[in-house]
Design a protein around this motif. Structure first.
Motif, PDB file in Angstrom:
ATOM      1  N   THR A  14      40.101 -92.578  87.698  1.00  0.00           N
ATOM      2  CA  THR A  14      39.840 -91.983  86.394  1.00  0.00           C
ATOM      3  C   THR A  14      38.567 -91.163  86.446  1.00  0.00           C
ATOM      4  O   THR A  14      37.477 -91.695  86.351  1.00  0.00           O
ATOM      5  CB  THR A  14      39.696 -93.065  85.320  1.00  0.00           C
ATOM      6  N   ILE A  15      38.697 -89.862  86.555  1.00  0.00           N
ATOM      7  CA  ILE A  15      37.570 -88.951  86.588  1.00  0.00           C
ATOM      8  C   ILE A  15      37.864 -87.774  85.690  1.00  0.00           C
ATOM      9  O   ILE A  15      38.982 -87.571  85.263  1.00  0.00           O
ATOM     10  CB  ILE A  15      37.265 -88.466  88.017  1.00  0.00           C
ATOM     11  N   SER A  16      36.846 -86.981  85.433  1.00  0.00           N
ATOM     12  CA  SER A  16      37.033 -85.881  84.503  1.00  0.00           C
ATOM     13  C   SER A  16      38.002 -84.827  85.040  1.00  0.00           C
ATOM     14  O   SER A  16      38.840 -84.326  84.326  1.00  0.00           O
ATOM     15  CB  SER A  16      35.689 -85.242  84.176  1.00  0.00           C
ATOM     16  N   ALA A  17      37.876 -84.458  86.311  1.00  0.00           N
ATOM     17  CA  ALA A  17      38.868 -83.581  86.927  1.00  0.00           C
ATOM     18  C   ALA A  17      39.000 -84.059  88.350  1.00  0.00           C
ATOM     19  O   ALA A  17      38.036 -84.081  89.096  1.00  0.00           O
ATOM     20  CB  ALA A  17      38.413 -82.142  86.887  1.00  0.00           C
ATOM     21  N   LEU A  18      40.188 -84.442  88.781  1.00  0.00           N
ATOM     22  CA  LEU A  18      40.311 -85.298  89.953  1.00  0.00           C
ATOM     23  C   LEU A  18      39.965 -84.588  91.241  1.00  0.00           C
ATOM     24  O   LEU A  18      39.288 -85.140  92.090  1.00  0.00           O
ATOM     25  CB  LEU A  18      41.725 -85.859  90.005  1.00  0.00           C
ATOM     26  N   LEU A  19      40.429 -83.370  91.462  1.00  0.00           N
ATOM     27  CA  LEU A  19      40.252 -82.752  92.766  1.00  0.00           C
ATOM     28  C   LEU A  19      39.916 -81.276  92.650  1.00  0.00           C
ATOM     29  O   LEU A  19      40.207 -80.624  91.668  1.00  0.00           O
ATOM     30  CB  LEU A  19      41.529 -82.901  93.600  1.00  0.00           C
ATOM     31  N   ALA A  20      39.359 -80.745  93.719  1.00  0.00           N
ATOM     32  CA  ALA A  20      39.162 -79.311  93.798  1.00  0.00           C
ATOM     33  C   ALA A  20      40.435 -78.651  94.313  1.00  0.00           C
ATOM     34  O   ALA A  20      41.386 -79.311  94.673  1.00  0.00           O
ATOM     35  CB  ALA A  20      38.004 -79.009  94.738  1.00  0.00           C
ATOM     36  N   ALA A  21      40.435 -77.332  94.374  1.00  0.00           N
ATOM     37  CA  ALA A  21      41.628 -76.623  94.817  1.00  0.00           C
ATOM     38  C   ALA A  21      41.822 -76.785  96.315  1.00  0.00           C
ATOM     39  O   ALA A  21      40.876 -76.836  97.083  1.00  0.00           O
ATOM     40  CB  ALA A  21      41.498 -75.144  94.482  1.00  0.00           C
ATOM     41  N   CYS A  22      43.116 -76.826  96.732  1.00  0.00           N
ATOM     42  CA  CYS A  22      43.478 -76.830  98.143  1.00  0.00           C
ATOM     43  C   CYS A  22      44.077 -75.473  98.483  1.00  0.00           C
ATOM     44  O   CYS A  22      44.798 -74.889  97.678  1.00  0.00           O
ATOM     45  CB  CYS A  22      44.500 -77.918  98.445  1.00  0.00           C
ATOM     46  N   ASP A  23      43.806 -74.977  99.704  1.00  0.00           N
ATOM     47  CA  ASP A  23      44.425 -73.741 100.201  1.00  0.00           C
ATOM     48  C   ASP A  23      44.223 -72.575  99.237  1.00  0.00           C
ATOM     49  O   ASP A  23      45.136 -71.811  98.948  1.00  0.00           O
ATOM     50  CB  ASP A  23      45.928 -73.947 100.437  1.00  0.00           C
ATOM     51  N   ARG A  24      42.994 -72.410  98.711  1.00  0.00           N
ATOM     52  CA  ARG A  24      42.754 -71.272  97.835  1.00  0.00           C
ATOM     53  C   ARG A  24      41.294 -70.878  97.914  1.00  0.00           C
ATOM     54  O   ARG A  24      40.434 -71.658  98.331  1.00  0.00           O
ATOM     55  CB  ARG A  24      43.116 -71.610  96.386  1.00  0.00           C
ATOM     56  N   SER A  91      44.374 -81.719  87.017  1.00  0.00           N
ATOM     57  CA  SER A  91      44.832 -81.275  88.330  1.00  0.00           C
ATOM     58  C   SER A  91      45.937 -82.192  88.806  1.00  0.00           C
ATOM     59  O   SER A  91      45.942 -83.391  88.511  1.00  0.00           O
ATOM     60  CB  SER A  91      43.684 -81.230  89.341  1.00  0.00           C
ATOM     61  N   VAL A  92      46.899 -81.629  89.515  1.00  0.00           N
ATOM     62  CA  VAL A  92      48.009 -82.378  90.096  1.00  0.00           C
ATOM     63  C   VAL A  92      48.203 -81.896  91.525  1.00  0.00           C
ATOM     64  O   VAL A  92      48.233 -80.675  91.773  1.00  0.00           O
ATOM     65  CB  VAL A  92      49.314 -82.184  89.302  1.00  0.00           C
ATOM     66  N   PHE A  93      48.333 -82.837  92.463  1.00  0.00           N
ATOM     67  CA  PHE A  93      48.492 -82.522  93.880  1.00  0.00           C
ATOM     68  C   PHE A  93      49.770 -83.145  94.419  1.00  0.00           C
ATOM     69  O   PHE A  93      50.134 -84.267  94.048  1.00  0.00           O
ATOM     70  CB  PHE A  93      47.310 -83.068  94.681  1.00  0.00           C
ATOM     71  N   GLN A  94      50.415 -82.421  95.307  1.00  0.00           N
ATOM     72  CA  GLN A  94      51.517 -82.953  96.097  1.00  0.00           C
ATOM     73  C   GLN A  94      51.089 -82.972  97.551  1.00  0.00           C
ATOM     74  O   GLN A  94      50.581 -81.971  98.063  1.00  0.00           O
ATOM     75  CB  GLN A  94      52.781 -82.106  95.929  1.00  0.00           C
ATOM     76  N   CYS A  95      51.278 -84.122  98.192  1.00  0.00           N
ATOM     77  CA  CYS A  95      50.784 -84.316  99.554  1.00  0.00           C
ATOM     78  C   CYS A  95      51.909 -84.793 100.462  1.00  0.00           C
ATOM     79  O   CYS A  95      52.782 -85.563 100.034  1.00  0.00           O
ATOM     80  CB  CYS A  95      49.652 -85.347  99.575  1.00  0.00           C
ATOM     81  N   ASP A  96      51.859 -84.360 101.730  1.00  0.00           N
ATOM     82  CA  ASP A  96      52.857 -84.829 102.676  1.00  0.00           C
ATOM     83  C   ASP A  96      52.361 -86.105 103.353  1.00  0.00           C
ATOM     84  O   ASP A  96      51.229 -86.550 103.103  1.00  0.00           O
ATOM     85  CB  ASP A  96      53.195 -83.733 103.689  1.00  0.00           C
ATOM     86  N   PRO A  97      53.192 -86.735 104.200  1.00  0.00           N
ATOM     87  CA  PRO A  97      52.779 -88.015 104.806  1.00  0.00           C
ATOM     88  C   PRO A  97      51.518 -87.936 105.651  1.00  0.00           C
ATOM     89  O   PRO A  97      50.872 -88.952 105.898  1.00  0.00           O
ATOM     90  CB  PRO A  97      54.003 -88.395 105.659  1.00  0.00           C
ATOM     91  N   SER A  98      51.153 -86.727 106.106  1.00  0.00           N
ATOM     92  CA  SER A  98      49.938 -86.583 106.923  1.00  0.00           C
ATOM     93  C   SER A  98      48.723 -86.241 106.075  1.00  0.00           C
ATOM     94  O   SER A  98      47.690 -85.839 106.600  1.00  0.00           O
ATOM     95  CB  SER A  98      50.159 -85.500 107.982  1.00  0.00           C
ATOM     96  N   PHE A  99      48.861 -86.357 104.737  1.00  0.00           N
ATOM     97  CA  PHE A  99      47.759 -86.125 103.801  1.00  0.00           C
ATOM     98  C   PHE A  99      47.335 -84.662 103.731  1.00  0.00           C
ATOM     99  O   PHE A  99      46.198 -84.347 103.426  1.00  0.00           O
ATOM    100  CB  PHE A  99      46.548 -87.013 104.128  1.00  0.00           C
ATOM    101  N   SER A 100      48.253 -83.774 104.005  1.00  0.00           N
ATOM    102  CA  SER A 100      48.026 -82.363 103.746  1.00  0.00           C
ATOM    103  C   SER A 100      48.518 -82.092 102.330  1.00  0.00           C
ATOM    104  O   SER A 100      49.691 -82.300 102.015  1.00  0.00           O
ATOM    105  CB  SER A 100      48.787 -81.502 104.748  1.00  0.00           C
ATOM    106  N   CYS A 101      47.613 -81.644 101.449  1.00  0.00           N
ATOM    107  CA  CYS A 101      47.901 -81.588 100.018  1.00  0.00           C
ATOM    108  C   CYS A 101      47.830 -80.164  99.485  1.00  0.00           C
ATOM    109  O   CYS A 101      46.997 -79.368  99.907  1.00  0.00           O
ATOM    110  CB  CYS A 101      46.910 -82.455  99.243  1.00  0.00           C
ATOM    111  N   ASN A 102      48.697 -79.865  98.556  1.00  0.00           N
ATOM    112  CA  ASN A 102      48.689 -78.592  97.857  1.00  0.00           C
ATOM    113  C   ASN A 102      48.540 -78.829  96.361  1.00  0.00           C
ATOM    114  O   ASN A 102      49.173 -79.716  95.794  1.00  0.00           O
ATOM    115  CB  ASN A 102      49.984 -77.824  98.105  1.00  0.00           C
ATOM    116  N   THR A 103      47.714 -78.016  95.748  1.00  0.00           N
ATOM    117  CA  THR A 103      47.552 -78.086  94.300  1.00  0.00           C
ATOM    118  C   THR A 103      48.743 -77.427  93.626  1.00  0.00           C
ATOM    119  O   THR A 103      49.124 -76.317  93.982  1.00  0.00           O
ATOM    120  CB  THR A 103      46.280 -77.342  93.863  1.00  0.00           C
ATOM    121  N   ILE A 104      49.330 -78.105  92.642  1.00  0.00           N
ATOM    122  CA  ILE A 104      50.425 -77.499  91.878  1.00  0.00           C
ATOM    123  C   ILE A 104      50.030 -77.244  90.421  1.00  0.00           C
ATOM    124  O   ILE A 104      50.682 -76.460  89.738  1.00  0.00           O
ATOM    125  CB  ILE A 104      51.705 -78.347  91.953  1.00  0.00           C
ATOM    126  N   ARG A 105      48.997 -77.930  89.948  1.00  0.00           N
ATOM    127  CA  ARG A 105      48.457 -77.670  88.617  1.00  0.00           C
ATOM    128  C   ARG A 105      46.954 -77.886  88.656  1.00  0.00           C
ATOM    129  O   ARG A 105      46.475 -78.902  89.152  1.00  0.00           O
ATOM    130  CB  ARG A 105      49.049 -78.609  87.554  1.00  0.00           C
TER     131      ARG A 105
END
Length: 734
Positions: A14-24, A91-105
């Motif tokens: 629970t944080i104000s905004a969970l993550l920074a942008a990935c791949d941007r 923020s919403v992230f989708q991550c693969d099994p190797s923890f490579s994550c992309n921001t979708i929102r």
């Protein structure tokens, strides 16, 4: 992040905004450089001073096909005092099994203040970011962002601390204090639904300074612990050592555990909805520490299973000291494996003793540090901590005495630095909605503005039901049998129906209900996410006045007896509550704080011509119009404490009727005007008393350990009341 969640806490990231942008690349946070909250530089900065309402929700959900999704949404009131503002981050992230994550929102910025509405036990957000010049959508489409929080009574939290959480390209630093309550959260972030496995909380910030720094990032990858995380165990001086106390040696009403933690720490918690109804939540916490002459390892865990009515049973619960060798590792991984069977230093409070096994491995999603004081409350348990820690997010697998740890949870490992931990267990833990709220928050039920519902003054944790009884106190019959808050009864003048306030787990918020005089036919008259309460019949029984916060502050409304055609009578920024009709039905008196303190006002039945009747510096509240129309009874603290007064209908000649050190409130006239009922705590708890309009002939009506309140007359011989002595039959929830 609000704070680190020790053993027994449900929230997930629970944080104000969970993550920074990935791949941007770097983006400016706000287009308007003139906004006082934002500045644009090589490192994008968000600065916001939060005060008042906040809500956040977050989730971590494993995809059965591989990988996972995690996300967060947070909204905070605050800004300059001369320009109140509302800050939203998600923020919403989708991550693969190797923890490579992309921001979708991802988005953050200011939204219209009206888009966040609060009720006593709920918070509602609905905003459209499309076309909002003060909101920046960094990833994904603009659109509707909605979230509804409803308190679930599982835990409360308060904290005063300095916190920092770091992600790749993102750091949030916060300093201040807050109080909050756990909540269920549902909603949608520009087309992405909040997970049913999400955890939420809402409450109040108190001068909480939030600074968010964003820099360039190429993506998320697993990072190794080090640098900011000291994995070297630290121990306290022997002079300050305090022995650990166990329940087995405690003879007090409450069992207390005291531990000073230094060195390795592992923490995990989860919340999982059951598709068949209800949910499970659990937590585990293990830490090195103890006196330098006798290093120890402390373990605490519990698992709760709850039905759809939030009635929870502990299926696993234990805490105590385990052998030091049973916790190994450090740095990027930690391993716990201990058998509590036969351990004289470990107490199992629920479920069997047996093997507890957990493996943590750092996953590089975030790091965190915190210094300060926190307090959390659960059913029968209060957890207090003071000190500092550093930690990193981790994946956790294992089981707690044959109960597997859910993959839909959060975990972290790190180091405590002179972290004092006190666990206080109550000796009489029962079933039902779990806990009372912290200071500064209203009770879950009803949150309707009555100060007696604040923490510490409601011994029933908000559980009330409607009773009817003779004025002698005999023949008490329970009319409602639903867990939650069922109170503020008001009898129709023909004696056939009772309207009341109900805050039930089956509803979105507190609502106005009506039922037959025998308790049958309970029907909801209002139905929305706002809080509707304090309903009273008009003299002809054709209309009902009530209070609602559907348009922001609490205001007086009137609707038809069937719930249709709700019309607002009062407006403005103040809270207007506790309406009472004149016998002719042409005017209403009510309590308002529009002059800076509570006063009794009167308005015409159409809302026009407001007049201050009391005009006092004291608090004047709980007006009740006499059947003859010439008098208004009310409560006042003008003589130092809450007493019952009566005045002429024009506000003249206020006269005190009660005179004692107790709190007397909620006067109610009998139909003939010969008797006034009221609630008082002069006997140590709140009971119903009656007296004459002159203050003589005092008689006690109720006599039991529970809280009795809200008297309402059907006839001179029959009363309806709200009482916390109720028993519940969840199968009969209507």
């Amino acid at each position: 992040m609000r704070s680190r969640f020790p053993a027994g806490l449900v929230p997930v990231l629970t944080i104000s905004a969970l993550l920074a942008a990935c791949d941007r690349a770097e983006r400016p946070l706000a287009p308007d450089a003139g906004q006082p909250q934002f500045s644009v530089s090589a490192t994008t900065q968000v600065h916001f001073v939060a005060n008042g309402d906040f809500g956040n929700a977050s989730w971590f959900e494993v995809d059965p096909a591989g990988g996972f999704t995690f996300g967060s949404i947070a909204v905070n009131r605050g800004g300059p005092t001369n320009d109140p503002q509302t800050l939203l981050n998600y923020s919403v992230f989708q991550c693969d099994p190797s923890f490579s994550c992309n921001t979708i929102r991802e988005g953050s910025g200011l939204i219209p203040n009206r888009d966040l509405r609060s009720g006593g036990n709920s918070l509602s957000l609905s905003t459209n970011t499309t076309g909002n010049p003060n909101f920046v959508v960094s990833v994904g489409p603009t659109g509707v962002v909605s979230a509804d929080w409803r308190a679930n009574g599982l835990f409360t939290q308060s904290s005063t601390a300095i916190n920092q959480i770091t992600f790749p390209s993102f750091t949030e630093h916060s300093q201040g204090s807050f109080s909050s309550a756990s909540a269920n959260a549902t909603g949608n972030i520009a087309g992405v639904a909040l997970s049913p496995a999400s955890s939420g909380e809402f409450g109040s910030n108190h001068q909480m300074t939030i600074d968010i720094s964003r820099t360039n990032a190429a993506g998320l990858a697993v990072t190794q612990l080090g640098g900011g995380v000291d994995v070297t165990a630290q121990t306290q001086s022997a002079a300050s050592a305090v022995p650990l106390l166990t329940a087995a040696t405690s003879t007090s009403a409450a069992s207390q555990f005291h531990f000073v933690a230094n060195g390795d720490v592992g923490n995990l918690n989860w919340f999982e909805a059951d598709p068949a109804g209800g949910f499970t939540f659990g937590s585990l916490y293990v830490s090195r520490g103890g006196p330098t002459t006798d290093p120890q390892t402390f373990l605490s865990y519990f698992v709760f299973q709850c039905d759809q009515f939030f009635v929870c049973n502990a299926v696993r619960d234990g805490s105590g000291v385990i052998p030091n060798r049973d916790l190994s590792g450090g740095g990027n991984s930690l391993s716990l494996r201990t058998n509590t069977t036969g351990n004289p230093n470990f107490n199992t409070f629920a479920g069997p003793a047996g093997l507890v096994s957990v493996n943590w491995r750092a996953n590089g999603l975030f790091t965190q540090s915190s210094s300060g004081s926190s307090e959390y409350s659960f059913p029968g348990v209060t957890h207090r901590s003071h000190g500092s820690f550093t930690s990193a997010s981790a994946n956790a697998t294992g089981s707690i005495v044959d109960v597997p740890i859910s993959s839909n949870g959060s975990a972290d490992i790190g180091t405590n630095h002179q972290m004092t931990i006190d666990l206080i267990r109550s000796s009489n833990v029962g079933r039902g909605p779990c806990v009372a709220p912290p200071d500064g928050l209203r009770a879950w039920w009803p949150g309707d503005g009555d100060t007696r519902d604040l923490v510490g003054r409601n011994p029933a944790n908000g559980n009330f039901n409607v009773f009817v009884m003779k004025v002698t106190g005999s023949g008490a019959t329970q009319l409602t049998d639903v867990p939650g808050y069922n109170a503020r009864p008001n009898w129709s003048h023909d004696g056939r129906r009772i309207t009341f306030t109900a805050c039930r787990v089956t509803d979105s918020s507190c609502e106005v209900y009506v039922m037959n005089a025998d308790g049958s036919g309970q029907t909801k008259l209002t139905d929305n996410f706002s809080a509707d309460f304090m309903s009273v019949w008009s003299p002809d029984d054709q209309r009902i006045a009530f209070v609602s916060d559907r348009d922001g502050p609490q205001h007086i409304y009137v609707m038809n007896a069937d719930g249709s055609n709700a019309t607002r009578l009062t407006d403005g920024a103040a809270d207007d509550v506790l309406p009472t009709w004149s016998p002719a039905g042409t005017r209403l008196a009510f309590q308002t704080n529009r002059d800076g303190n509570n006063e009794v006002y009167v308005i015409n039945a159409d809302g026009l011509n407001p007049v201050n009747l009391t005009q006092s510096l004291a608090s004047e509240s709980f007006p009740a119009w006499s059947p003859a129309g010439d008098k208004i009874a009310f409560q006042s603290d003008r003589d130092g404490n809450g007493e019952i007064y009566v005045m002429n209908a024009n506000g003249s000649q206020p006269t005190r009727l009660t005179n004692n050190p107790a709190d007397d409130y909620y006067p109610a006239w009998s139909p003939s005007g010969s008797t006034i009922a009221f609630a008082t705590n002069r006997d140590g708890n709140y009971e119903i008393y009656v007296m004459t309009p002159a203050g003589s002939g005092l008689k006690r009506v109720t006599n039991n350990p529970a809280w009795d309140a809200d008297p309402a007359w059907a006839s001179d011989q029959l009363l309806a009341t709200a009482s916390a002595r109720a028993t519940f039959a969840p199968a009969k929830v209507r």
